[in-house]
Design a protein around this motif. Structure first.
Motif, PDB file in Angstrom:
ATOM      1  N   PRO A 187      -1.473  15.907  -0.192  1.00 45.73           N
ATOM      2  CA  PRO A 187      -1.345  14.688  -0.986  1.00 45.73           C
ATOM      3  C   PRO A 187      -1.797  14.923  -2.427  1.00 45.73           C
ATOM      4  N   ARG A 188      -1.015  14.465  -3.380  1.00 47.96           N
ATOM      5  CA  ARG A 188      -1.301  14.720  -4.789  1.00 47.96           C
ATOM      6  C   ARG A 188      -1.336  13.418  -5.564  1.00 47.96           C
ATOM      7  N   GLY A 190       0.789  -1.226   0.000  1.00 46.24           N
ATOM      8  CA  GLY A 190       0.000   0.000   0.000  1.00 46.24           C
ATOM      9  C   GLY A 190       0.819   1.272   0.000  1.00 46.24           C
ATOM     10  N   GLN A 191       2.127   1.199   0.265  1.00 46.15           N
ATOM     11  CA  GLN A 191       2.911   2.428   0.303  1.00 46.15           C
ATOM     12  C   GLN A 191       4.372   2.140  -0.054  1.00 46.15           C
ATOM     13  N   PHE A 192       5.086   3.216  -0.396  1.00 44.27           N
ATOM     14  CA  PHE A 192       6.482   3.110  -0.814  1.00 44.27           C
ATOM     15  C   PHE A 192       7.177   4.359  -0.300  1.00 44.27           C
ATOM     16  N   ASP A 203       1.339  -0.922 -15.866  1.00 42.61           N
ATOM     17  CA  ASP A 203      -0.024  -0.902 -16.399  1.00 42.61           C
ATOM     18  C   ASP A 203      -1.073  -0.820 -15.301  1.00 42.61           C
ATOM     19  N   ASP A 204      -0.672  -0.441 -14.105  1.00 43.31           N
ATOM     20  CA  ASP A 204      -1.607  -0.325 -12.995  1.00 43.31           C
ATOM     21  C   ASP A 204      -2.634   0.779 -13.291  1.00 43.31           C
ATOM     22  N   PRO A 205      -3.936   0.496 -13.199  1.00 38.04           N
ATOM     23  CA  PRO A 205      -4.955   1.528 -13.490  1.00 38.04           C
ATOM     24  C   PRO A 205      -4.897   2.713 -12.534  1.00 38.04           C
ATOM     25  N   ALA A 206      -4.221   2.573 -11.402  1.00 36.17           N
ATOM     26  CA  ALA A 206      -4.155   3.678 -10.436  1.00 36.17           C
ATOM     27  C   ALA A 206      -3.375   4.870 -10.969  1.00 36.17           C
ATOM     28  N   ARG A 253       1.546   6.414  -1.750  1.00 40.29           N
ATOM     29  CA  ARG A 253       0.578   5.550  -1.080  1.00 40.29           C
ATOM     30  C   ARG A 253      -0.623   5.325  -1.986  1.00 40.29           C
ATOM     31  N   ARG A 254      -1.238   4.171  -1.846  1.00 40.73           N
ATOM     32  CA  ARG A 254      -2.485   3.878  -2.551  1.00 40.73           C
ATOM     33  C   ARG A 254      -3.639   4.420  -1.712  1.00 40.73           C
ATOM     34  N   HIS A 255      -4.539   5.164  -2.368  1.00 46.16           N
ATOM     35  CA  HIS A 255      -5.658   5.770  -1.636  1.00 46.16           C
ATOM     36  C   HIS A 255      -6.831   5.955  -2.582  1.00 46.16           C
ATOM     37  N   GLU A 256      -7.933   5.262  -2.298  1.00 45.91           N
ATOM     38  CA  GLU A 256      -9.170   5.384  -3.064  1.00 45.91           C
ATOM     39  C   GLU A 256      -8.943   5.160  -4.557  1.00 45.91           C
TER      40      GLU A 256
END
Length: 587
Positions: A75-76, A21-23, A96-99, A48-51
């Protein structure tokens, strides 16, 4: 798969998997990516991954985190094309992550090839931040109500005549960013020229976006829609208001700071006049595009470098700084030169120096002597260096070091060295110069010498090359010697000894500054540094610029001749005796 790509300035490019979830990025060992540099904080930033998105957060770092030139405060969300500037590194996300997919797309009605309206999906950013300002409102779709999107269309949002409208600036910026996000080849970093197809597509897209805003009630009736469309098109496809200003022969200088009013300096029969024009860019992005387009056309655009300097159209020299830097907004200065100054004769005609001074400098250059130029910050040092380089015989093996690597480009046989680093550079500058010097060089030229090449310059003065022409910023001759010695060592106790050593090596020292009668640039003194028996320094003037009683400038010889001239005269008679007769007559 999601990866973090790391470009190190002057180093290699590496990729690290982003799992979980984070780096975290920082100097301490507990980070996922450890960047061990002094300008990186212990815990600098975090992805971080968020929503459903990937966001970047600055963790209170000392030097800040910048995304595409803007400082990260909140956060951006990150996209695949975004660049994160942190210390000496550029970070990107790939995979290729959709995020990290492009921004959300919306339907717009656009005229097709047959002229009939057709639906097309284009990227429309909902908000675009302006430094120190609130976010721009989202586009309002036809048929929606104010309650749906929170858009206020009161006439109070339109500024009165003569007052800058930040509201319209935000609208223009949103259109510009939208078109740029869909027609990627409009970006000068992506492509050197704009193709006709891209131009047509951009104009159609601008028309459709403005039409959509009108239908949605976001643009009021009192707004000059045609002027808005023209402004955006000129900033996207041309160089905004710069084109007409650069075409005006009476303008000698153009100064631009972000989206502020453009200031020009005119030279006329009444003297130097400063004027604040009513022209300006819609914001930072429009100015950045114009600067990058000029630099790309003339071959000195380096991706990731915030410094843009070089010769551009209509006789102008360009000096620009792009974010992220200590400056809060892009800054551009365009200064028109009287001539190209490809040699010293041009500068003699402009009263920068005398015929006799030019002859002495040619003598030193053509016989591979060691020349140091000490210049004040108000002078066009690059132009003076270009004239000196124009006097170097083409038969010599020459290394030219400059920020963009454009110095000496007239001769393809010379080695052009770029000081500003690129993420793809695989070797530090000092190592590359060391190899070149070991291969044998006649002349080393360093334009605005800095710490990166100071050691190689000192080697050249010490005999690694037959001759050298080196310039740097300084107040006078003593300061110039001291500065060069200081650049080449970190030991304060060694600077004095190095200064004495330099004085023994330098044949001529040129002091360049504003003229004695207010001229834009002038050689104030040509000096020979001499070392006394007690290791003291004597700065012996050879020529001086003096202000006469009638307000003119007189270049006067002192009666002294440099030691290297006497050596040449005794060895082969390679110099014109007339030069010394002039020196004797002026004394």
């Amino acid at each position: 798969m999601l990866r973090v790509v790391v470009h190190e300035k002057g180093g290699r490019t590496q990729r690290f998997p982003f799992e979980g979830g984070q780096f975290a990025v920082g100097r301490e060992e507990d980070n996922d990516l450890v960047l061990d540099r002094v300008n990186i904080s212990k815990h600098h930033l975090r992805f971080r991954r968020h929503e459903g998105r990937v966001e970047v957060l600055d963790l209170g770092s000392t030097n800040g985190t910048y995304v595409n030139g803007r400082k990260v405060v909140q956060p951006r969300a990150m996209r695949r094309s975004d660049r994160v500037y942190v210390g000496d590194y550029i970070l990107m996300l790939e995979g290729d992550d959709p995020a990290i997919a492009p921004v959300e797309r919306a339907e717009l009605m656009m005229p097709g090839a047959d002229g009939l309206p057709t639906a097309r999906r284009v990227a429309v950013p909902a908000t675009l931040p302006d430094a120190g300002e609130a976010l721009a409102p989202p586009l309002k779709r036809a048929g929606s109500t104010d309650a749906d999107v929170g858009v206020t269309t009161s006439a109070r949002r339109v500024a009165p005549a003569g007052v800058e409208s930040t509201y319209l600036d935000r609208i223009a910026n949103r259109i510009l960013q939208t078109v740029l996000g869909n027609v990627h080849r409009l970006d000068p970093v992506q492509a050197p020229d704009i193709e006709d197809q891209d131009r047509r597509e951009a104009l159609v897209l601008i028309e459709s976006l403005v039409s959509d805003m009108l239908q949605g009630g976001e643009l009021e009736d009192g707004i000059n829609v045609d002027a808005l469309k023209t402004q955006v098109a000129r900033e996207l496809l041309e160089r905004g208001p710069l084109d007409e200003l650069m075409a005006d022969p009476s303008i000698r200088e153009i100064q631009v700071v972000g989206g502020g009013p453009i200031r020009v300096v005119r030279h006329s029969t009444h003297g130097r006049g400063v004027e604040l024009t009513n022209r300006r860019f819609s914001g930072d992005k429009g100015l950045i595009l114009a600067m990058q387009r000029l630099a790309r056309k003339w071959g000195f655009l380096i991706e990731g470098s915030p410094i843009l300097e070089g010769k551009v159209d209509a006789g102008f020299a360009m000096y620009g700084v792009l974010p992220p830097t200590q400056l809060r907004t892009p800054v551009l200065n365009l200064r028109r030169n009287q001539t190209d100054a490809n040699n010293l004769t041009s500068l003699v005609q402009e009263n920068v120096l005398s015929v006799e001074m030019a002859e002495l400098l040619r003598l030193a250059i053509r016989n591979c002597r060691r020349v140091l130029i000490c210049a004040s910050g108000a002078t066009n040092l690059d132009r003076f260096m270009g004239a000196l380089v124009g006097e170097i015989p083409e038969t010599l093996r020459v290394v030219c070091i400059s920020d963009t690597g454009r110095l000496g480009r007239r001769d393809t046989g010379w080695i052009q060295v770029r000081r500003i680093t690129d993420p793809a550079d695989a070797l530090p500058l000092s190592d590359a110069l060391g190899v070149v010097l070991r291969g044998g060089v006649d002349m080393v030229v360093s334009q605005r010498c800095r710490q990166e090449d100071a050691a190689a310059v000192m080697d050249a003065f010490a005999g690694a090359a037959q001759g050298a022409i080196v310039s740097l910023w300084g107040i006078d001759s003593a300061h110039g010697l001291w500065r060069l010695a200081g650049l080449s060592t970190v030991a304060s106790g060694a600077i004095e000894a190095l200064t004495i050593s330099l004085a023994r090596s330098v044949d001529l020292l040129i002091r360049l500054s504003v003229g004695v009668n207010g001229e834009t640039m002038q050689v104030i003194e040509i000096i020979e540094p001499r070392v006394t028996e007690a290791n003291g320094l004597l700065h012996q003037p050879i020529f001086q610029a003096l202000a006469s009683d009638d307000g003119s400038t007189v270049f006067q010889a002192t009666g002294e001749s440099p030691s290297f001239v006497r050596e040449l005269e005794a060895s082969a008679g390679r110099i014109s005796p007339a030069l010394f007769e002039v020196l004797a007559d002026d004394a």
